[in-house]
Structures are given as structure tokens and as C-alpha cells.
Design an enzyme around this catalytic site. Sequence first.
Site, PDB file in Angstrom:
ATOM      1  N   ASP A   1      62.493  -7.327  33.211  1.00 21.64           N
ATOM      2  CA  ASP A   1      63.186  -6.903  34.225  1.00 21.64           C
ATOM      3  C   ASP A   1      63.214  -8.068  35.258  1.00 21.64           C
ATOM      4  O   ASP A   1      62.383  -8.873  35.532  1.00 21.64           O
ATOM      5  CB  ASP A   1      62.493  -5.611  34.767  1.00 21.64           C
ATOM      6  CG  ASP A   1      63.710  -4.631  35.287  1.00 21.64           C
ATOM      7  OD1 ASP A   1      64.634  -5.098  35.595  1.00 21.64           O
ATOM      8  OD2 ASP A   1      63.261  -3.532  35.039  1.00 21.64           O
TER       9      ASP A   1
ATOM     10  N   ASP B   1      71.496   1.155  34.552  1.00 14.55           N
ATOM     11  CA  ASP B   1      70.763   2.094  34.836  1.00 14.55           C
ATOM     12  C   ASP B   1      71.138   3.814  34.669  1.00 14.55           C
ATOM     13  O   ASP B   1      70.644   4.544  34.975  1.00 14.55           O
ATOM     14  CB  ASP B   1      69.799   2.076  36.131  1.00 14.55           C
ATOM     15  CG  ASP B   1      68.653   1.158  36.029  1.00 14.55           C
ATOM     16  OD1 ASP B   1      68.061   0.757  34.874  1.00 14.55           O
ATOM     17  OD2 ASP B   1      68.022   0.572  36.986  1.00 14.55           O
TER      18      ASP B   1
END
Length: 698
Positions: free
Chosen positions: A440, A497
Amino acid sequence: MRVWRLDDGRQTLALAATGDRLPQVVYWGARLPDAEDLGTLQAAQTLDVTGGMLDENPDLSICPEATRTFPGQPGLVVRGQSGTPLLPKFCYAEDEPNGDQLSLTYRDEDHGLTLTFHFAIDEDTHLITARTRLEADDPVHLHWLAAPVVPGPQLSDEMYDFSGRWCGEFQMNTTAWSPGLRYRENRTGRTGHEHFPGLLVPVRGATNAQGEVYGFHYGWSGGHRMVAEELPDGRRQVQWGHASRMEASAATAFETAPLYMVYSNDGLNGCAVAFQRHLRDRIITWPKPDAPRPVHYNCWEAVYFDHNVEILKDIADRAADLGAERFVLDDGWFGLRDDDTRSLSDWQVDPRKYPEGLHPLINHVHERGMSFGIWFEPEMINPDSDLHRANPHWALGSEDQTLGRQQKAINMALPEVRDFIYDRMAAILRDHAIDYIKWDHNRVLPMPDAAQTRGSYALIDRLRADFPHVEIESCASGGGRIDFGILKRTQRIWLSDSNDAIERLRIQHNAALFLPQVVTGSHVGPRTCHTSGRVIDISMRAWVAAQRHMGFEMDPRELTEEETAVLGEVTAWWKANRDWMAGADILRLDSADPAVLAEQQLSRTGDRFVVFAGKEDTSRQIAPRPLRLTRLTPHAMYRVALINRGTAHHLSRGTPVLKSDPIEVSGAWLMTQGVTLPWSFPATMWVLEGTLIDGKDG
Ligand code: GLA
């Protein structure tokens, strides 16, 4: 006059240079005959001169030079070590044509600068890869270096580029060509949701499935600059490079990232297929190239930071029952990471949550037949972390900088920082049976810095070399780091997301202009979407995930029996089809109904396809409009079945034959008339399967 050309079956890129001057792209488009005289082309298209113009129009060369009175943005801006602007004028040094590759070297003796341009064309994927390298005898400061510059098409009214936001990636913008610049500059230090580095320039009349389109993608994760400029004389140029002034120090060599370019004569899809195939077949390196893509389970939206081994084991059992084949343990397993305010960079297992380490959970996951993946955010540090307390100077940027998600980036340009992070990550990978990292990058940089991106690449490359069996997923708050530079080192992207299937449908549709099915992660989210609050039926959620690399991210404990059954069926369908879909082309369909977002995945041999027709919204008209398919053989016959016809709502009262039976129809009919689907609710998806019928073609 010097001339060069690169060809594949459908396109030609031709360069010509007057004397020792830098060459211009004199032609880029449909394949020219071998006999074409490029010198004649150059002469024939030289622009006339009239009142108010220079006596000769300056070249729009592959690196337009300010010293040659070029009226637009130059391709190179460079200063000497003392800060004095250098104004080079390059002259031919050497060329190296080599089949499908071409290198051209130009030299400016006065300033001791050498420019090398490299082009390669791929006969199969149709992608042209181009880059520029600058070398200097003495260190220079680089402000701007463009990858080889190409002219923009003239019979084009507009261009499409991309912006976005968290949970809203790959939004397409249409900008009309007009005198002056369309200038995109990404100064965030990462590819970003806001600035996917892609551009599509349609020739007038082009659609998804037909017409001419020019496509561009800049393969770099540190932020790019794009210039699409119309000059006062009407010519157009397209430039790509790193964001300007990203190099903090003077140096003797600089190179652009690869610029990927393609000319398509069959619509946006021609570009999409070239990008998809080239990325999948030429750029990505797969640890197990022949293994099927496993169905993922990711626990983020089920438990967030609240890790409890027994609960995670229960979730893993349920995920396995649903068909998951890889379990990914997301954020929350390390340091004292109870929320997102602390512990990034303390990459050691949290003994409070995992008193016996990760092994009991990993063993359990393995016993259930799944492999194990784990989350890291390697380039980041929380001020509230042991590492920051020990080495605050390892953080990138000033002490009083504005934090992002309560964190700073660490300085990846420092070898000792990279070594430290490497050691921590390598220890976890060595001590555990882990074959997957979700990598990430949840904040922008305090300032753009090319050395940071190079440092990140170096760390990934080192880990990949030492742990070649480990796959990596590139995530940055969803789709904040998606580009061919990171995908050279990773195998999957977390597209967004947003697990809201309606939002995903469109994000996936647009991302397919560049990304193939196999790299694009797509998960079935919770019934009530955590990022939009929308409640979406399981069938829609499952089919949207089945369009790409499928996974689950809801808490499986929330599933009803009916939801479990639907999810099980769609997952089984995905597994039965994933092998051919992994190599298929995703083709965007031109939908007559703006409420329907549809795509066709066509196998490489053309013998089968699946159409996903997703209904984003209620239609304006009362009955569905037919949907045209694409790239089929007109005279071949296909058997077409609506595989989820059982889900037709009772308000669909008519009798279109697809509601009850498959049909056998020609490619011509499918591509000209199109399929009429049954009436449906918004937020639903029709799924059609098609197979070529043997012996009846021709
Ligand atoms: C980012 C990612 C999410 C999740 C969280 C964990 O937001 O995009 O998928 O991994 O980080 O903190």
C-alpha cells in the site's frame, strides 16, 4: 535527408530529418506500403508560409528545440550547474536501426550534451515503446525531459484523459483541442487517483468499436507531465515525461520512463486491447505464469484493525467454503496498530493480537486449502512508531509538514532506509509461508521527488529477486498507484477502495482501456457498502467482481443462505471460465442506452465470449434497446445464451426468446442489429455467453 520507419501489421511510424537536424515524426497511422518514399512525404507535407510567419516553419521534432524558434513547449529544459539555462542545438551523431527497434543519437558539442531516443514496436501487441535519455559531460540540472514527442492528429476535435479521487478512479475527461495547451502535471509524487497517466485522442467519429484512435500511457509511478498543445500554425504536439523539476540534484544522466503509444483503426478498443495484451504478456512477470488466478479473500472490511485469531479462523473457514483460494491479512497485524494513527514502519507481529505469532492463522488458512497474503505499507512511517522515535530524520520532508492519514513517507532514496525496511519485510517473508503482499501507499509525497520513486522500485526489485515466489498487489488507498512502471514489478492492482458494485462497474469499464482482466482486483463487498452506504443485491456485487480478478471482502458471517448460494454459483462460474478469460480481450461495447454499461470479453481465438451488460441506472425509455457486439466473424454462427435468465424480475412480462432459450445467430446480426435483453431493474447485470458453432462459419 535521413529517414527511418517502424512498422507492424497495422501501423507505421515514420521519421525524417533534414540534414543533421533532429527528426520529426512525419507520419504515424495506418500501415504505409514498403515502397513509400518518406523523403517525399516530408517534402509533400511541409507547411506553406505566408505573411506574419517565419520564412520556414520550425520543426516539430521528437525533442522540439527552443533554439530553433519553436513556437510551443520545448522537449528539454536544462540548466548548467551554476543555474544558467542551457540552450542546446542537437546534431546527428549516429543511428542504429535494428528491425523492430530504432536508436537515434544526437549531440550538442557546445554544451556537452547527448540525447538518445529509443523506439521499439511490437508486432503482436501493436504497442510502440519510446524513451529519451540525456547524458551530459558535466553535471546539469534537469527541469524537463520529454519522451519522444509526436504530433497529434489533425482530424480530431477532442481528447480524453483521466482524473479521479478516492473511491472514484478512472474518470474520463473530454477536452476540445484549441490553440494553446492541455497541460496535466501531477506533482503528488505518486501516480495518484487524480492523474492516471493516459491519453486517448480519437479521430472524428471514433467510438469504442470503430474509428481511429491514438493512445498514450506513461509508465512511471512518481507523477507525470503531459502536454497536448496546438501551435499557432495549427500543428499539434503531444509530450510526456516525469513531472518537471523532480530531480533534486545535478547529474550526468537522466532518462524518461517508457512512453507506450498505439495507433488503432478499430476504435478505443484497438488501443485497449494493445495496452491490455502488452501489459499482461510483455511487462508483468508472473511467479507462476501457468497457475490460475486464485479467488481472493481480503479481511479489511470485515475486521479492520480488530484482529482476533479465532474470529479470523472462522472467517477463513467461511471464505474457503465460498470458494476463496487465497486469504489476505490486511492492515492491523503489526506494531501496536489498533487504528491508523500509529505503528507504520514497525513491521513486527503484534504479540497482543497474535500471542503465538502468525503461524497458527497461516497454518489454519493452509489447512483450508488457501495460500496466505499479507499487507505492508513499506514506504510509510507514523510519527507514533518506534522507528520514527529512533530515526526521525528518516522521514521524507520537513518536520512541520502536513501529515496524510497521520503518516509521513520515509526517504526511500537513502540506502540505509531501504536496507532497514528490506530486513524487516524479508524477516516476515522468510519466517512464514507467505506468497502474496498487498503493498500500500496511502498518502501523497510532501513534494515530488524522482529519487523516492527510484528508491521504491529498488526495494520492490530486491524483494522480488530474493522472494521470487511472492506476488505483489499495488494499492494506494485503492487505485492511487496504477501504471506500467509499478506493474513491471507487481501482478495485481487494487483498483479502488470502492466495493460499491455500481461505482465499480464504471471504474472497471474505463480502466479496461489500459488494464486486462487478470491484474484488476475486484471484490464482493458488504451488503451495505462501507464507502457509499448503498445497499446492493448480491447478484450484482458478485457479477461485477466476476468481471475481473475475483475476490471477497465482506464479513462472510453477514451472508444469508440465499446470498451464500448466489455467491457460490457466480464464483463457480468464474472458476470454470477464468482460464480463457485470463487471456481474453476486454472490449467496451457502444451501448445505445446510456444507462447500460456493457463489455464483451472475447477469447484470443475468438471461439467464445461473455458479455456483461450492467445497468447503472433506470433507462429513459421504457423498453431495452438492442446491444451491438463487436469483433465477431460476420459470417460465423454463434450460440448465445443468457446465463442468468433465471433472475429476470416478474415485472419483465414479455417473451424475448433469450428469457427461455439460447439462440443461434450470425456474427453479422450480433454486430449490426445487436441483442435485445429483457427488461431489468437498475443495479442489475445481464450475463450472456457466446460460443462459435463449429462447421457453420464461412
Ligand atoms: C488502504 C487500502 C485498503 C486497506 C487500508 C488499510 O486504504 O486501500 O484496501 O488496505 O489501506 O489501512
